[in-house]
Design an enzyme around this catalytic site. Structure first.
Site, PDB file in Angstrom:
ATOM      1  N   GLU A 171       0.695  11.833  -6.725  1.00  0.00           N
ATOM      2  CA  GLU A 171       0.085  10.495  -6.746  1.00  0.00           C
ATOM      3  C   GLU A 171      -0.855  10.450  -5.556  1.00  0.00           C
ATOM      4  OE1 GLU A 171      -1.086   7.266  -5.676  1.00  0.00           O
ATOM      5  OE2 GLU A 171       0.947   6.612  -5.192  1.00  0.00           O
ATOM      6  N   CYS A 181      -3.384   3.145  -1.985  1.00  0.00           N
ATOM      7  CA  CYS A 181      -4.097   3.996  -2.939  1.00  0.00           C
ATOM      8  C   CYS A 181      -4.659   3.164  -4.083  1.00  0.00           C
ATOM      9  CB  CYS A 181      -3.179   5.082  -3.464  1.00  0.00           C
ATOM     10  SG  CYS A 181      -1.660   4.437  -4.202  1.00  0.00           S
TER      11      CYS A 181
END
Length: 512
Positions: free
Chosen positions: A280, A314
């Site tokens: 990720e 993110c």
């Protein structure tokens, strides 16, 4: 994470939250050693490293610095715990789920302590650590606890006199490398499904923020997990991280962090034993505001989407595309929001923005802000550091941003909102997708057809419609393109931590 639409990260919006306790400012740090086999160990090298409070730049404590020999010891413990006939392997699935529920109970009991540790170590507001990070941890643990006895294979029709079925079996020893922006939450995203499926783990927390991971080690032991099931080795990426990524006895690794480091993790995994990898990684996420959107909602969600957690997400809404008819008004309202955002002491419950994590990140953000000024973007507010001894940056808004500017292309990971203008849906789809990343996207419109068209066309693992950062333990999360591989959360995460075995049985030819 809390947003204007009322969603809460990894949870249901209708649960009444607990009252916010008085934050513990000078919390004593009890756990600073390496956690292996349910015991605390000093590092083989004898080295320690400091972890610091980014609000004050003062040292909190020293933590044992792991290295390859410590990782080897942790992997050996995890292997023994995974052997057939071990206490962990003898547990039935329901009992594994019960242990995860017990761990969730302990996290809930010590929620205020864990939130205070997270605030000390990261600088994030205590308000957010308590209500968002810890809430997400508890809900994720409970969600996967419920899955433990529901992981099933299939019966497959084949020929007469043949029975064919599949089994979903644990992979074995799993590694995890977690980031500094959501230290405990990202650890739990990996730990919960891995343990739910019956694996054992070797974890490396980010060197900037190891304290909540080590505290969790004490709760894992208290909950009753057998020795060796979970092992935690603090240290640095080039040593501990590299040792986990390349270890031949680790069968799977999950990493959350930068795309640059994610490439190194995947390369090391492939060059060692072809271990399975979940990544990720970064994002340069488009937030598209159409002219027919509820502008109040869009402005607030875009604001929270980029400034939440000091911009260190993110998922940050780091490219806000606004249709030209409402562009000027959107910019005006966004500037008002940014100027009013409370920045300061993260233990003050009124604070919504704390410091950046460290000097390196602080300097990178300020350098990108300067690039925006030099390349012709219009600085609407902010644009500099706060006059404070901590690593604080003023909430910054740029208008008149174009696609070729660095602030529109690079992941800033800070409190900077670039606002771009678009004329048509086809144009904004092309521009939104013109990036190597594909983690998340958001669309604000009252037109359902338009919303569904954009949701289909945007190259992102998650698309939010009229909301932002609406993350749930039940819903898978992950990226397209260079934002990563695999999925965390939801039923989809179980596939990342199990092997599928086909069993075929030839029955006798005689009729009964």
């Amino acid at each position: 994470m809390a947003t204007a639409n009322g969603a809460v990260e990894n949870g249901q919006p209708d649960r009444k939250p607990p009252a916010l306790p008085r934050p513990i400012r000078n919390l004593e740090v009890k756990f600073t050693k390496i956690f292996i086999n349910n015991e605390w160990h000093e590092s083989k090298s004898g080295k320690k490293f400091a972890t610091c409070n980014p609000s004050t730049r003062e040292q909190i404590c020293e933590v044992e610095e792991g290295d390859k020999p410590d990782v080897d010891k942790a992997v050996e413990a995890a292997q023994v715990a995974f052997q057939r006939g071990s206490p962990w392997r003898r547990l039935d699935a329901l009992s594994r789920g019960r242990l995860l529920h017990q761990l969730a109970d302990l996290v809930e009991r010590d929620r205020a302590t864990l939130a205070a540790l997270e605030t000390m170590d990261t600088g994030k507001p205590f308000l957010h650590a308590f209500f968002i990070d810890l809430e997400g941890c508890i809900r994720t643990l409970r969600y996967f606890a419920g899955w433990a006895d529901k992981i099933q294979g299939k019966t497959i029709p084949t020929d007469d006199n043949v029975v064919c079925f599949t089994r979903h079996e644990p992979i074995g020893v799993c590694g995890a490398i977690t980031p500094w922006n959501f230290p405990l939450l990202m650890l739990v995203w990996k730990l919960a499904p891995a343990l739910c499926c019956g694996n054992t783990m070797v974890l490396k927390p980010a060197e900037q923020t190891p304290l909540t991971a080590l505290y969790l080690g004490s709760l894992i032991k208290e909950a009753g997990f057998p020795p060796g099931v979970v092992n935690i080795v603090p240290g640095f990426g080039p040593t501990v991280g590299a040792a986990i990524s390349s270890h031949p006895q680790i069968n799977k690794i999950a990493f959350t962090g930068s795309t640059e480091v994610g490439k190194l993790v995947k390369e090391a995994a492939s060059r060692s034993n072809l271990k399975r990898v979940t990544l990720e990684l970064g994002g340069k996420n488009p937030c598209i505001v159409c002219a027919d959107a509820d502008l109040d909602l869009a402005v607030e969600c875009a604001h929270q989407g980029v400034f939440f957690n000091q911009g260190q997400c993110c998922t940050a809404a780091s490219r806000v595309f606004v249709e030209e008819q409402v562009y000027s008004e959107f910019v005006r309202r966004s500037v008002e929001y940014a100027k009013k955002r409370p920045v300061g002491d993260p233990f003050d419950v009124k604070t919504e923005q704390g410091p950046q994590i460290d000097q390196k990140q602080f300097d990178k953000i300020l350098e990108l802000i300067e690039s925006g000024k030099k390349e012709g973007a219009k600085l609407e507010c902010g644009g500099s550091a706060m006059e404070d001894k901590g690593l604080f940056i003023k909430p910054t808004v740029f208008s008149e941003v174009t696609d070729n500017m660095r602030i529109a292309k690079e992941e800033i990971f800070g409190p900077v909102q670039p606002i771009l203008k678009f004329k048509s849906i086809e144009e904004v789809i092309k521009r939104a997708n013109s990036t190597d990343y594909g983690l998340t996207a958001a669309v604000f419109t009252k037109n359902l057809d338009k919303a569904l068209k954009l949701a289909s066309a945007l190259e992102s693992g998650t698309v939010w419609i009229n909301c932002y950062n609406a993350l749930y333990a039940q819903a898978p999360f992950g990226g397209f393109k260079m934002s990563g591989n695999g999925r965390e959360l939801g039923e989809y995460a179980l596939a990342e931590y199990t092997e599928v075995k086909t069993v075929t049985i030839k029955l006798g030819d005689k009729n009964p």
